[in-house]
Design an enzyme around this catalytic site. Structure first.
Site, PDB file in Angstrom:
ATOM      1  N   ASP A  48      20.872   9.119  66.868  1.00 21.03           N
ATOM      2  CA  ASP A  48      21.061  10.498  66.443  1.00 21.03           C
ATOM      3  C   ASP A  48      22.247  11.078  67.202  1.00 21.03           C
ATOM      4  O   ASP A  48      22.673  10.538  68.230  1.00 21.03           O
ATOM      5  CB  ASP A  48      19.821  11.342  66.758  1.00 21.03           C
ATOM      6  CG  ASP A  48      18.587  10.880  65.992  1.00 21.03           C
ATOM      7  OD1 ASP A  48      18.736  10.118  65.014  1.00 21.03           O
ATOM      8  OD2 ASP A  48      17.474  11.287  66.387  1.00 21.03           O
ATOM      9  N   ASP A  64      23.080  14.321  69.339  1.00 18.98           N
ATOM     10  CA  ASP A  64      22.441  15.455  70.009  1.00 18.98           C
ATOM     11  C   ASP A  64      23.500  16.455  70.448  1.00 18.98           C
ATOM     12  O   ASP A  64      24.457  16.101  71.150  1.00 18.98           O
ATOM     13  CB  ASP A  64      21.644  14.976  71.226  1.00 18.98           C
ATOM     14  CG  ASP A  64      20.482  14.082  70.829  1.00 18.98           C
ATOM     15  OD1 ASP A  64      19.681  14.514  69.979  1.00 18.98           O
ATOM     16  OD2 ASP A  64      20.382  12.958  71.354  1.00 18.98           O
TER      17      ASP A  64
END
Length: 206
Positions: free
Chosen positions: A131, A133
């Site tokens: 991901d 962030d």
């Protein structure tokens, strides 16, 4: 000494002597290699800061304390906004794509998590499924309607993008603040609790 470091800041200078005797071998390897540690939300003695050591695996996270005297360098998430790396990964592409839009959003923003760690240290922490962030400094309230618009922008990226809103009282997930939920989870150094307004946490839900 007042702790001027914020959650997600990266610090260099941690020594093996500051680790407990039972620290895992991967923690010792990380510190021995001179890798940075990340500031975490937790209380500590006045001359120490609560930090976390990152390992190569997602589950390898270790809580520790670092003395102010040993800190040799600090890199904030905001300092990484314009840093680029030449890796063909979804999270890297997402950062390139979102950067122009975030630069004009009116708030200070930064890169945290695996992407921030790699941008700051050069140590490969990202992989194909990582991901992205991000953090957004929001000293003043962010309207929920604007939060919803920001989520739509993040969702145009080619990977999952998670953003934390950093309020004066702690952090709240952007997606949670953009949701219909009446109360949202606010995290700070002492606790995590449900609040109606992350910028006015004393206002409790009935």
């Amino acid at each position: 000494m007042v702790n001027t470091f914020l959650a997600h800041d990266l610090l260099w200078g941690m020594t093996l002597e500051q680790l407990p005797a039972d620290a895992p071998s991967w923690v010792i390897e990380s510190i021995s290699a001179g890798q940075p540690v990340v500031v975490r939300r937790a209380l500590s003695a006045p001359d120490h800061v609560a930090v976390g050591v990152r390992g190569r695996l997602r589950e390898q996270r270790y809580a520790a304390l670092m003395s102010f005297a040993s800190i040799s360098r600090c890199v904030t998430p905001e300092a990484l906004c314009q840093v680029s790396i030449d890796r063909d990964l979804p999270a890297v592409h997402a950062l390139h794509q979102l950067r122009p839009m975030l630069d004009v959003c009116g708030w200070a923003w930064g890169v945290s998590g695996s992407a921030g760690f790699e941008l700051a240290s050069g140590v490969q922490a990202l992989h194909e499924g990582s991901d992205l962030d991000l953090i957004l400094r929001t000293p003043q309230p962010l309207e929920r309607s604007r939060a919803q618009g920001l989520v739509k922008v993040l969702d145009t990226a080619g990977c999952q993008v998670d953003m934390q809103l950093q309020t004066p009282f702690g952090a709240v997930a952007l997606r949670e603040w953009a949701s219909p939920a009446r109360r949202v989870l606010l995290k700070n150094a002492t606790q995590a609790g449900l609040v109606i307004d992350p910028w006015n946490p004393q206002e409790h839900a009935a």
